[in-house]
Design a protein around this motif. Structure first.
Motif, PDB file in Angstrom:
ATOM      1  N   ILE A 247       8.078   5.197  -1.346  1.00 40.55           N
ATOM      2  CA  ILE A 247       8.195   5.489  -2.787  1.00 40.55           C
ATOM      3  C   ILE A 247       9.278   6.552  -3.001  1.00 40.55           C
ATOM      4  O   ILE A 247       9.938   6.605  -4.028  1.00 40.55           O
ATOM      5  N   GLY A 248       9.439   7.410  -1.986  1.00 42.96           N
ATOM      6  CA  GLY A 248      10.464   8.435  -2.094  1.00 42.96           C
ATOM      7  C   GLY A 248       9.933   9.728  -2.697  1.00 42.96           C
ATOM      8  O   GLY A 248      10.687  10.655  -2.965  1.00 42.96           O
ATOM      9  N   SER A 249       8.615   9.790  -2.950  1.00 44.46           N
ATOM     10  CA  SER A 249       7.923  11.042  -3.273  1.00 44.46           C
ATOM     11  C   SER A 249       6.943  11.272  -2.139  1.00 44.46           C
ATOM     12  O   SER A 249       6.032  10.446  -1.944  1.00 44.46           O
ATOM     13  N   MET A 250       7.090  12.392  -1.433  1.00 41.86           N
ATOM     14  CA  MET A 250       6.204  12.624  -0.279  1.00 41.86           C
ATOM     15  C   MET A 250       4.737  12.553  -0.698  1.00 41.86           C
ATOM     16  O   MET A 250       3.909  11.934  -0.021  1.00 41.86           O
ATOM     17  N   VAL A 251       4.414  13.154  -1.863  1.00 41.90           N
ATOM     18  CA  VAL A 251       3.012  13.156  -2.325  1.00 41.90           C
ATOM     19  C   VAL A 251       2.479  11.733  -2.428  1.00 41.90           C
ATOM     20  O   VAL A 251       1.391  11.429  -1.940  1.00 41.90           O
ATOM     21  N   ALA A 252       3.256  10.847  -3.030  1.00 42.75           N
ATOM     22  CA  ALA A 252       2.791   9.464  -3.244  1.00 42.75           C
ATOM     23  C   ALA A 252       2.707   8.707  -1.922  1.00 42.75           C
ATOM     24  O   ALA A 252       1.724   8.002  -1.650  1.00 42.75           O
ATOM     25  N   ASP A 253       3.713   8.867  -1.059  1.00 39.40           N
ATOM     26  CA  ASP A 253       3.682   8.169   0.239  1.00 39.40           C
ATOM     27  C   ASP A 253       2.551   8.713   1.114  1.00 39.40           C
ATOM     28  O   ASP A 253       1.914   7.961   1.851  1.00 39.40           O
ATOM     29  N   LEU A 254       2.271  10.021   1.007  1.00 40.06           N
ATOM     30  CA  LEU A 254       1.188  10.584   1.820  1.00 40.06           C
ATOM     31  C   LEU A 254      -0.177  10.225   1.248  1.00 40.06           C
ATOM     32  O   LEU A 254      -1.120   9.987   1.999  1.00 40.06           O
ATOM     33  N   HIS A 255      -0.302  10.168  -0.066  1.00 37.84           N
ATOM     34  CA  HIS A 255      -1.593   9.797  -0.650  1.00 37.84           C
ATOM     35  C   HIS A 255      -1.992   8.391  -0.188  1.00 37.84           C
ATOM     36  O   HIS A 255      -3.137   8.167   0.243  1.00 37.84           O
ATOM     37  N   ARG A 256      -1.017   7.449  -0.224  1.00 39.05           N
ATOM     38  CA  ARG A 256      -1.306   6.083   0.244  1.00 39.05           C
ATOM     39  C   ARG A 256      -1.701   6.105   1.737  1.00 39.05           C
ATOM     40  O   ARG A 256      -2.666   5.479   2.155  1.00 39.05           O
TER      41      ARG A 256
END
Ligand code: FBP
Length: 340
Positions: A247-256
Protein backbone atom coordinates in the motif's frame (compact mmCIF):
# COMPACT_ATOMS: atom_id res chain seq x y z
CA UNK A 1 -17.19 -9.07 28.42
CA UNK A 2 -20.84 -9.86 27.45
CA UNK A 3 -21.35 -10.45 23.69
CA UNK A 4 -22.75 -7.42 21.86
CA UNK A 5 -21.89 -5.07 24.72
CA UNK A 6 -19.53 -2.37 23.47
CA UNK A 7 -16.43 -1.98 25.63
CA UNK A 8 -14.79 1.38 25.14
CA UNK A 9 -10.99 1.74 25.18
CA UNK A 10 -11.32 3.81 28.39
CA UNK A 11 -13.21 0.98 30.12
CA UNK A 12 -10.75 -1.58 28.77
CA UNK A 13 -7.63 0.31 29.96
CA UNK A 14 -9.16 0.75 33.41
CA UNK A 15 -10.02 -2.99 33.58
CA UNK A 16 -6.44 -3.82 32.50
CA UNK A 17 -4.97 -1.48 35.15
CA UNK A 18 -6.82 -3.43 37.83
CA UNK A 19 -4.82 -6.54 36.85
CA UNK A 20 -1.60 -4.81 37.99
CA UNK A 21 -1.90 -3.73 41.67
CA UNK A 22 1.23 -1.58 41.37
CA UNK A 23 -0.18 0.27 38.35
CA UNK A 24 -0.84 3.99 38.87
CA UNK A 25 -3.06 4.48 35.81
CA UNK A 26 -0.61 6.96 34.24
CA UNK A 27 0.11 4.72 31.24
CA UNK A 28 -3.61 4.11 30.66
CA UNK A 29 -4.36 7.81 30.78
CA UNK A 30 -1.53 8.49 28.32
CA UNK A 31 -3.04 5.91 25.95
CA UNK A 32 -6.38 7.66 26.28
CA UNK A 33 -4.74 11.01 25.44
CA UNK A 34 -3.24 9.44 22.30
CA UNK A 35 -6.71 8.11 21.44
CA UNK A 36 -8.10 11.65 21.75
CA UNK A 37 -5.37 12.98 19.43
CA UNK A 38 -6.29 10.21 16.98
CA UNK A 39 -9.94 11.26 16.99
CA UNK A 40 -9.04 14.89 16.24
CA UNK A 41 -6.67 13.90 13.41
CA UNK A 42 -9.31 11.47 12.10
CA UNK A 43 -11.85 14.31 11.85
CA UNK A 44 -9.47 16.25 9.53
CA UNK A 45 -8.47 13.17 7.52
CA UNK A 46 -12.09 12.17 6.90
CA UNK A 47 -12.87 15.50 5.19
CA UNK A 48 -9.45 16.07 3.70
CA UNK A 49 -10.81 16.79 0.20
CA UNK A 50 -13.12 19.56 1.46
CA UNK A 51 -10.97 21.70 3.78
CA UNK A 52 -7.60 23.23 2.88
CA UNK A 53 -5.64 20.26 4.31
CA UNK A 54 -4.49 18.43 1.19
CA UNK A 55 -1.17 19.05 -0.48
CA UNK A 56 2.24 20.28 0.57
CA UNK A 57 2.81 22.71 3.42
CA UNK A 58 5.90 24.21 1.80
CA UNK A 59 8.39 23.31 4.57
CA UNK A 60 10.75 20.30 4.80
CA UNK A 61 11.54 18.21 7.88
CA UNK A 62 14.87 17.08 9.34
CA UNK A 63 14.88 14.12 6.92
CA UNK A 64 14.70 16.54 3.99
CA UNK A 65 11.14 15.38 3.18
CA UNK A 66 8.51 17.87 2.06
CA UNK A 67 5.95 18.18 4.83
CA UNK A 68 2.29 17.77 3.94
CA UNK A 69 -0.32 20.09 5.51
CA UNK A 70 -1.84 17.09 7.31
CA UNK A 71 1.62 16.13 8.66
CA UNK A 72 1.81 19.55 10.32
CA UNK A 73 -1.79 19.41 11.61
CA UNK A 74 -1.28 15.91 13.09
CA UNK A 75 2.08 16.90 14.59
CA UNK A 76 0.71 20.01 16.30
CA UNK A 77 -2.35 18.10 17.55
CA UNK A 78 -0.19 15.44 19.23
CA UNK A 79 2.28 17.98 20.65
CA UNK A 80 -0.54 20.06 22.19
CA UNK A 81 -2.58 17.17 23.57
CA UNK A 82 0.48 15.55 25.17
CA UNK A 83 1.60 18.92 26.51
CA UNK A 84 -1.75 19.29 28.31
CA UNK A 85 -1.64 15.69 29.42
CA UNK A 86 -0.60 15.08 33.04
CA UNK A 87 1.39 12.01 32.09
CA UNK A 88 3.97 13.02 29.48
CA UNK A 89 7.36 14.58 30.25
CA UNK A 90 8.27 15.17 26.61
CA UNK A 91 8.01 14.06 22.99
CA UNK A 92 10.05 13.36 19.92
CA UNK A 93 8.50 13.46 16.45
CA UNK A 94 9.45 12.57 12.86
CA UNK A 95 8.61 16.19 12.04
CA UNK A 96 10.83 17.83 14.71
CA UNK A 97 14.63 17.96 14.63
CA UNK A 98 15.03 17.45 18.39
CA UNK A 99 12.94 16.21 21.31
CA UNK A 100 10.70 18.65 23.18
CA UNK A 101 10.58 18.52 27.00
CA UNK A 102 7.51 19.89 28.76
CA UNK A 103 8.69 21.85 31.78
CA UNK A 104 5.53 22.55 33.74
CA UNK A 105 5.51 20.83 37.15
CA UNK A 106 3.03 18.09 36.19
CA UNK A 107 4.90 17.12 33.02
CA UNK A 108 8.37 17.36 34.61
CA UNK A 109 7.20 14.86 37.25
CA UNK A 110 5.76 12.46 34.67
CA UNK A 111 7.61 9.20 34.20
CA UNK A 112 6.84 8.66 30.52
CA UNK A 113 8.04 10.11 27.21
CA UNK A 114 6.41 9.57 23.80
CA UNK A 115 7.88 9.30 20.30
CA UNK A 116 5.62 9.45 17.25
CA UNK A 117 5.29 9.54 13.49
CA UNK A 118 2.29 11.88 13.38
CA UNK A 119 1.14 10.87 9.90
CA UNK A 120 2.68 7.81 8.34
CA UNK A 121 2.25 7.19 4.63
CA UNK A 122 2.44 10.83 3.60
CA UNK A 123 2.65 9.86 -0.08
CA UNK A 124 -0.87 8.42 0.23
CA UNK A 125 -2.57 11.44 1.82
CA UNK A 126 -3.66 13.10 -1.44
CA UNK A 127 -4.80 9.84 -3.06
CA UNK A 128 -7.18 8.80 -0.27
CA UNK A 129 -5.31 5.62 0.63
CA UNK A 130 -4.95 4.45 4.25
CA UNK A 131 -2.54 6.47 6.42
CA UNK A 132 -1.79 6.35 10.14
CA UNK A 133 -0.19 7.64 13.32
CA UNK A 134 2.49 5.55 15.07
CA UNK A 135 3.52 6.01 18.72
CA UNK A 136 6.02 4.56 21.21
CA UNK A 137 6.01 5.05 25.00
CA UNK A 138 9.14 4.72 27.18
CA UNK A 139 9.61 5.12 30.92
CA UNK A 140 12.13 7.93 31.19
CA UNK A 141 15.68 7.29 32.49
CA UNK A 142 16.31 10.89 33.52
CA UNK A 143 15.46 12.29 36.96
CA UNK A 144 11.80 13.06 37.75
CA UNK A 145 11.12 16.72 38.49
CA UNK A 146 13.70 17.80 35.91
CA UNK A 147 13.26 18.29 32.13
CA UNK A 148 13.59 15.02 30.20
CA UNK A 149 16.77 14.48 28.19
CA UNK A 150 17.82 12.97 24.84
CA UNK A 151 18.74 9.75 26.67
CA UNK A 152 15.05 9.21 27.40
CA UNK A 153 14.43 8.98 23.64
CA UNK A 154 17.46 6.86 22.70
CA UNK A 155 16.44 3.67 24.47
CA UNK A 156 16.34 0.26 22.70
CA UNK A 157 12.90 -1.00 21.67
CA UNK A 158 13.15 -3.80 24.23
CA UNK A 159 12.60 -1.11 26.91
CA UNK A 160 9.27 0.05 25.46
CA UNK A 161 6.34 0.17 27.92
CA UNK A 162 3.72 0.36 25.20
CA UNK A 163 3.42 1.12 21.49
CA UNK A 164 0.63 1.44 18.96
CA UNK A 165 -0.83 2.99 15.89
CA UNK A 166 -4.04 4.61 14.69
CA UNK A 167 -5.01 3.67 11.14
CA UNK A 168 -7.28 5.99 9.15
CA UNK A 169 -8.58 3.38 6.69
CA UNK A 170 -11.97 1.92 5.74
CA UNK A 171 -12.66 2.37 9.46
CA UNK A 172 -10.53 4.17 12.03
CA UNK A 173 -8.81 1.82 14.43
CA UNK A 174 -6.40 2.16 17.34
CA UNK A 175 -4.19 -0.86 18.00
CA UNK A 176 -1.83 -0.90 20.95
CA UNK A 177 0.46 -3.35 22.65
CA UNK A 178 1.73 -3.57 26.18
CA UNK A 179 4.21 -6.23 27.22
CA UNK A 180 1.32 -8.67 27.80
CA UNK A 181 -1.08 -8.29 24.88
CA UNK A 182 -2.13 -6.53 21.69
CA UNK A 183 -5.69 -5.20 21.34
CA UNK A 184 -7.57 -3.36 18.59
CA UNK A 185 -10.33 -0.77 18.98
CA UNK A 186 -12.58 0.56 16.23
CA UNK A 187 -13.89 4.14 16.37
CA UNK A 188 -17.69 4.07 16.76
CA UNK A 189 -18.51 7.46 15.17
CA UNK A 190 -21.99 7.72 16.74
CA UNK A 191 -20.52 7.78 20.25
CA UNK A 192 -17.06 9.07 19.28
CA UNK A 193 -15.38 6.25 21.22
CA UNK A 194 -12.82 3.61 20.28
CA UNK A 195 -14.49 0.28 21.13
CA UNK A 196 -12.85 -3.11 21.57
CA UNK A 197 -13.20 -4.95 18.24
CA UNK A 198 -10.01 -7.05 18.03
CA UNK A 199 -9.19 -8.50 21.48
CA UNK A 200 -5.86 -10.23 22.04
CA UNK A 201 -4.54 -10.07 18.46
CA UNK A 202 -2.20 -12.90 17.42
CA UNK A 203 -0.06 -12.68 14.27
CA UNK A 204 -0.43 -15.96 12.31
CA UNK A 205 2.84 -17.97 12.23
CA UNK A 206 2.56 -18.34 8.47
CA UNK A 207 1.02 -16.22 5.69
CA UNK A 208 0.54 -16.02 1.94
CA UNK A 209 1.46 -12.38 1.32
CA UNK A 210 4.80 -10.65 0.88
CA UNK A 211 4.95 -6.84 0.94
CA UNK A 212 7.87 -4.82 -0.46
CA UNK A 213 8.36 -1.93 -2.90
CA UNK A 214 9.64 -4.21 -5.65
CA UNK A 215 10.09 -1.16 -7.82
CA UNK A 216 13.39 -0.75 -5.97
CA UNK A 217 14.59 -4.28 -6.78
CA UNK A 218 17.30 -3.12 -9.20
CA UNK A 219 19.04 -1.77 -6.09
CA UNK A 220 18.71 -4.99 -4.05
CA UNK A 221 21.46 -7.48 -3.17
CA UNK A 222 21.64 -10.94 -4.73
CA UNK A 223 20.47 -12.43 -1.41
CA UNK A 224 17.39 -10.23 -1.44
CA UNK A 225 16.64 -11.32 -5.01
CA UNK A 226 17.04 -14.92 -3.82
CA UNK A 227 14.27 -14.44 -1.27
CA UNK A 228 11.97 -12.63 -3.73
CA UNK A 229 12.39 -15.46 -6.24
CA UNK A 230 11.51 -17.89 -3.45
CA UNK A 231 8.28 -15.92 -2.80
CA UNK A 232 7.37 -15.90 -6.51
CA UNK A 233 8.29 -19.48 -7.44
CA UNK A 234 5.62 -22.17 -7.83
CA UNK A 235 5.30 -24.67 -4.94
CA UNK A 236 1.78 -25.83 -4.37
CA UNK A 237 2.53 -27.72 -1.13
CA UNK A 238 3.96 -24.58 0.44
CA UNK A 239 1.31 -22.28 -0.98
CA UNK A 240 3.69 -20.39 -3.24
CA UNK A 241 3.83 -18.21 -5.19
CA UNK A 242 2.76 -15.75 -2.46
CA UNK A 243 0.57 -12.77 -3.35
CA UNK A 244 2.27 -9.39 -3.37
CA UNK A 245 0.57 -6.47 -1.62
CA UNK A 246 2.12 -3.00 -1.05
CA UNK A 247 0.00 0.00 0.00
CA UNK A 248 2.99 2.23 0.62
CA UNK A 249 1.88 3.24 4.14
CA UNK A 250 3.79 1.22 6.73
CA UNK A 251 0.81 1.38 9.13
CA UNK A 252 -1.55 -0.12 6.54
CA UNK A 253 0.89 -2.78 5.31
CA UNK A 254 1.72 -3.75 8.90
CA UNK A 255 -1.91 -3.83 10.03
CA UNK A 256 -2.70 -6.33 7.24
CA UNK A 257 0.42 -8.35 8.12
CA UNK A 258 -0.51 -8.38 11.84
CA UNK A 259 -4.08 -9.60 11.41
CA UNK A 260 -3.75 -11.81 8.28
CA UNK A 261 -0.11 -12.91 8.42
CA UNK A 262 2.58 -12.32 5.84
CA UNK A 263 5.90 -10.49 5.71
CA UNK A 264 6.67 -6.79 5.23
CA UNK A 265 10.17 -5.86 4.13
CA UNK A 266 11.94 -2.54 3.67
CA UNK A 267 15.53 -3.72 3.10
CA UNK A 268 18.76 -1.84 2.81
CA UNK A 269 19.62 -1.14 -0.83
CA UNK A 270 22.27 0.61 -2.89
CA UNK A 271 20.68 4.05 -2.45
CA UNK A 272 19.60 3.50 1.17
CA UNK A 273 22.39 1.34 2.72
CA UNK A 274 20.79 1.78 6.18
CA UNK A 275 17.24 1.24 4.96
CA UNK A 276 14.57 3.97 4.72
CA UNK A 277 12.30 3.54 7.73
CA UNK A 278 13.10 5.22 11.04
CA UNK A 279 14.06 3.05 14.01
CA UNK A 280 12.62 5.02 16.93
CA UNK A 281 9.11 5.97 15.79
CA UNK A 282 8.36 3.57 12.91
CA UNK A 283 10.28 0.27 13.25
CA UNK A 284 10.59 -0.11 17.05
CA UNK A 285 6.91 0.51 17.86
CA UNK A 286 5.82 -1.84 15.05
CA UNK A 287 8.38 -4.44 16.15
CA UNK A 288 7.10 -4.25 19.75
CA UNK A 289 3.49 -4.77 18.59
CA UNK A 290 4.21 -7.64 16.18
CA UNK A 291 6.48 -9.42 18.67
CA UNK A 292 3.86 -9.08 21.45
CA UNK A 293 1.42 -10.72 19.00
CA UNK A 294 3.76 -13.68 18.41
CA UNK A 295 5.38 -12.44 15.19
CA UNK A 296 9.08 -11.85 14.47
CA UNK A 297 11.15 -8.75 13.53
CA UNK A 298 14.76 -8.47 12.41
CA UNK A 299 16.99 -5.96 10.66
CA UNK A 300 18.74 -8.79 8.77
CA UNK A 301 21.10 -9.87 11.50
CA UNK A 302 19.33 -9.46 14.83
CA UNK A 303 16.13 -8.45 16.58
CA UNK A 304 15.45 -4.79 15.90
CA UNK A 305 14.35 -4.33 19.53
CA UNK A 306 17.96 -5.00 20.65
CA UNK A 307 19.49 -2.14 18.65
CA UNK A 308 20.93 0.61 20.90
CA UNK A 309 19.89 3.85 19.11
CA UNK A 310 22.50 6.59 18.72
CA UNK A 311 20.46 9.18 16.78
CA UNK A 312 16.80 10.21 17.07
CA UNK A 313 16.08 9.87 13.34
CA UNK A 314 18.32 6.88 12.53
CA UNK A 315 17.08 4.35 9.99
CA UNK A 316 17.17 0.55 9.84
CA UNK A 317 16.31 -2.23 7.39
CA UNK A 318 13.28 -4.21 8.55
CA UNK A 319 11.87 -7.73 7.99
CA UNK A 320 8.67 -8.11 10.02
CA UNK A 321 5.64 -10.36 10.26
CA UNK A 322 4.74 -14.06 10.53
CA UNK A 323 7.39 -15.90 12.52
CA UNK A 324 8.06 -18.67 10.01
CA UNK A 325 8.14 -16.32 7.02
CA UNK A 326 10.67 -13.96 8.66
CA UNK A 327 12.84 -16.94 9.68
CA UNK A 328 12.77 -18.15 6.07
CA UNK A 329 13.71 -14.70 4.76
CA UNK A 330 16.61 -14.63 7.21
CA UNK A 331 17.96 -17.87 5.72
CA UNK A 332 18.42 -15.93 2.48
CA UNK A 333 19.56 -12.56 3.71
CA UNK A 334 21.40 -13.13 6.97
CA UNK A 335 24.79 -11.41 7.03
CA UNK A 336 24.56 -9.42 3.78
CA UNK A 337 21.63 -7.24 4.75
CA UNK A 338 22.89 -6.35 8.21
CA UNK A 339 24.36 -2.82 8.18
CA UNK A 340 23.52 -1.96 11.79
P1 FBP B 1 6.36 8.71 6.21
O1 FBP B 1 5.27 8.87 5.24
O2 FBP B 1 5.94 8.93 7.60
O3 FBP B 1 7.59 9.50 5.87
O4 FBP B 1 6.75 7.13 6.19
C1 FBP B 1 7.51 6.54 5.35
C2 FBP B 1 6.72 5.67 4.38
O5 FBP B 1 5.74 6.40 3.72
C3 FBP B 1 6.11 4.41 5.01
O6 FBP B 1 4.83 4.60 5.52
C4 FBP B 1 6.07 3.45 3.84
O7 FBP B 1 6.13 2.10 4.26
C5 FBP B 1 7.30 3.84 3.05
O8 FBP B 1 7.66 5.16 3.47
C6 FBP B 1 7.04 3.86 1.57
O9 FBP B 1 8.27 4.13 0.97
P2 FBP B 1 8.46 3.90 -0.60
O10 FBP B 1 7.60 4.90 -1.28
O11 FBP B 1 9.94 4.14 -0.80
O12 FBP B 1 8.10 2.50 -0.89
Amino acid sequence: MQSGKLVTMDEFTIQETRKFPQATGELSSLLRDLGLAGKIINKQVRKAGLGDVLGKHGATNVQGEEQMKLDIFANETLINILKNSTDCAGIASEENDDHLSYEDTFSANSKYVVLFDPLDGSSNIDVNAPIGTIFAIYRRVSELGKPCTEADFLQPGSRLMAAGYIIYGSSTMMVYATKVSVNGFTLEPSIGEFCLSHPNIKCPEDGKIYSINQGNSIKYTQEMHGYLNYCMEENKEEGRPYSQRYIGSMVADLHRTLVKGGIFIYPADKSAPKGKLRLQYECNPMAFIVEAAGGKVVCGKRNILDIQPTELHQRTPIFIGSKNMVSKALEFVREKEAVV
